[in-house]
Design a protein around this motif. Structure first.
Motif, mmCIF file in Angstrom:
data_model
loop_
_atom_site.group_PDB
_atom_site.id
_atom_site.type_symbol
_atom_site.label_atom_id
_atom_site.label_comp_id
_atom_site.label_asym_id
_atom_site.label_seq_id
_atom_site.Cartn_x
_atom_site.Cartn_y
_atom_site.Cartn_z
ATOM 1 N N MET A 2 41.348 40.498 44.521
ATOM 2 C CA MET A 2 42.464 41.388 44.168
ATOM 3 C C MET A 2 42.454 41.705 42.677
ATOM 4 O O MET A 2 42.665 42.857 42.284
ATOM 5 N N ARG A 3 42.208 40.689 41.856
ATOM 6 C CA ARG A 3 42.170 40.909 40.409
ATOM 7 C C ARG A 3 41.051 41.874 40.015
ATOM 8 O O ARG A 3 41.244 42.730 39.155
ATOM 9 N N SER A 4 39.894 41.743 40.640
ATOM 10 C CA SER A 4 38.799 42.642 40.296
ATOM 11 C C SER A 4 39.128 44.070 40.719
ATOM 12 O O SER A 4 38.755 45.017 40.023
ATOM 13 N N ARG A 5 39.806 44.229 41.838
ATOM 14 C CA ARG A 5 40.206 45.574 42.273
ATOM 15 C C ARG A 5 41.229 46.182 41.325
ATOM 16 O O ARG A 5 41.220 47.371 41.069
ATOM 17 N N ARG A 6 42.121 45.379 40.801
ATOM 18 C CA ARG A 6 43.160 45.873 39.903
ATOM 19 C C ARG A 6 42.687 45.982 38.462
ATOM 20 O O ARG A 6 43.130 46.852 37.730
ATOM 21 N N GLY A 7 41.789 45.093 38.028
ATOM 22 C CA GLY A 7 41.318 45.119 36.648
ATOM 23 C C GLY A 7 40.225 46.130 36.417
ATOM 24 O O GLY A 7 40.084 46.666 35.333
ATOM 25 N N ARG B 134 52.597 38.503 38.427
ATOM 26 C CA ARG B 134 53.745 39.302 38.838
ATOM 27 C C ARG B 134 53.486 40.806 38.797
ATOM 28 O O ARG B 134 54.252 41.593 39.334
ATOM 29 N N ARG B 135 52.414 41.234 38.148
ATOM 30 C CA ARG B 135 52.064 42.658 38.068
ATOM 31 C C ARG B 135 50.897 43.032 38.983
ATOM 32 O O ARG B 135 50.519 44.189 39.057
ATOM 33 N N LEU B 136 50.339 42.047 39.678
ATOM 34 C CA LEU B 136 49.139 42.278 40.478
ATOM 35 C C LEU B 136 49.362 43.310 41.578
ATOM 36 O O LEU B 136 48.510 44.154 41.831
ATOM 37 N N ALA B 137 50.522 43.262 42.222
ATOM 38 C CA ALA B 137 50.806 44.190 43.331
ATOM 39 C C ALA B 137 52.280 44.577 43.306
ATOM 40 O O ALA B 137 52.931 44.620 44.340
ATOM 41 N N ASP B 138 52.811 44.893 42.122
ATOM 42 C CA ASP B 138 54.241 45.166 41.990
ATOM 43 C C ASP B 138 54.594 46.643 42.151
ATOM 44 O O ASP B 138 55.358 47.210 41.390
ATOM 45 N N GLY B 139 54.059 47.242 43.140
ATOM 46 C CA GLY B 139 54.357 48.630 43.477
ATOM 47 C C GLY B 139 53.433 49.051 44.592
ATOM 48 O O GLY B 139 52.395 48.417 44.825
ATOM 49 N N PRO B 140 53.786 50.104 45.306
ATOM 50 C CA PRO B 140 52.981 50.488 46.471
ATOM 51 C C PRO B 140 51.548 50.859 46.129
ATOM 52 O O PRO B 140 50.616 50.461 46.831
ATOM 53 N N GLY B 141 51.337 51.582 45.047
ATOM 54 C CA GLY B 141 49.973 51.953 44.668
ATOM 55 C C GLY B 141 49.158 50.746 44.245
ATOM 56 O O GLY B 141 47.991 50.597 44.617
ATOM 57 N N GLY C 24 37.932 44.836 32.974
ATOM 58 C CA GLY C 24 37.929 43.380 32.979
ATOM 59 C C GLY C 24 39.225 42.771 32.469
ATOM 60 O O GLY C 24 39.304 41.581 32.225
ATOM 61 N N ARG C 25 40.252 43.591 32.302
ATOM 62 C CA ARG C 25 41.520 43.062 31.790
ATOM 63 C C ARG C 25 42.157 42.131 32.812
ATOM 64 O O ARG C 25 41.989 42.310 34.010
ATOM 65 N N LEU C 26 42.887 41.162 32.323
ATOM 66 C CA LEU C 26 43.565 40.215 33.190
ATOM 67 C C LEU C 26 44.926 40.782 33.583
ATOM 68 O O LEU C 26 45.715 41.166 32.717
#
Length: 87
Positions: free
Chosen positions: A2-7, A17-24, A11-13
């Motif tokens: 999940m982190r790699s998909r979001r970062g 609490r912000r990893l999936a805090d919205g539908p997008g 490569g930002r961390l």
């Protein structure tokens, strides 16, 4: 994953609490794209992601926040957070 998909390539961390805090962000973290539109994630095991009840009661008074990055239906209360910050 999940982190790699979001970062992404930056490569930002991303904070928990912000990893999936919205539908997008949630869809990005779980790898869901428009092919999942309309799927019942509570009933379908073949959707790749299944939403289940973890037994935790939702807050009695969730906080409604404004929807971001859209133009239509901004008056609909479709974005909530728990008042104490818990998930």
């Amino acid at each position: 994953v999940m982190r790699s998909r979001r970062g992404g390539a930056t490569g930002r961390l991303v904070a928990d609490r912000r990893l999936a805090d919205g539908p997008g962000k949630l869809c990005q973290a779980f790898g869901l794209d428009r092919t999942a539109d309309g799927l019942d994630l509570c009933a379908r095991r073949d959707a790749g992601v299944t939403v289940v009840d973890d037994g935790t009661a939702p807050p009695e008074q969730p906080i409604v926040t404004p929807r971001i990055g859209i133009r239509m239906a901004t008056d609909l209360p479709w974005r909530w957070v728990a008042p104490d910050g818990s998930r």
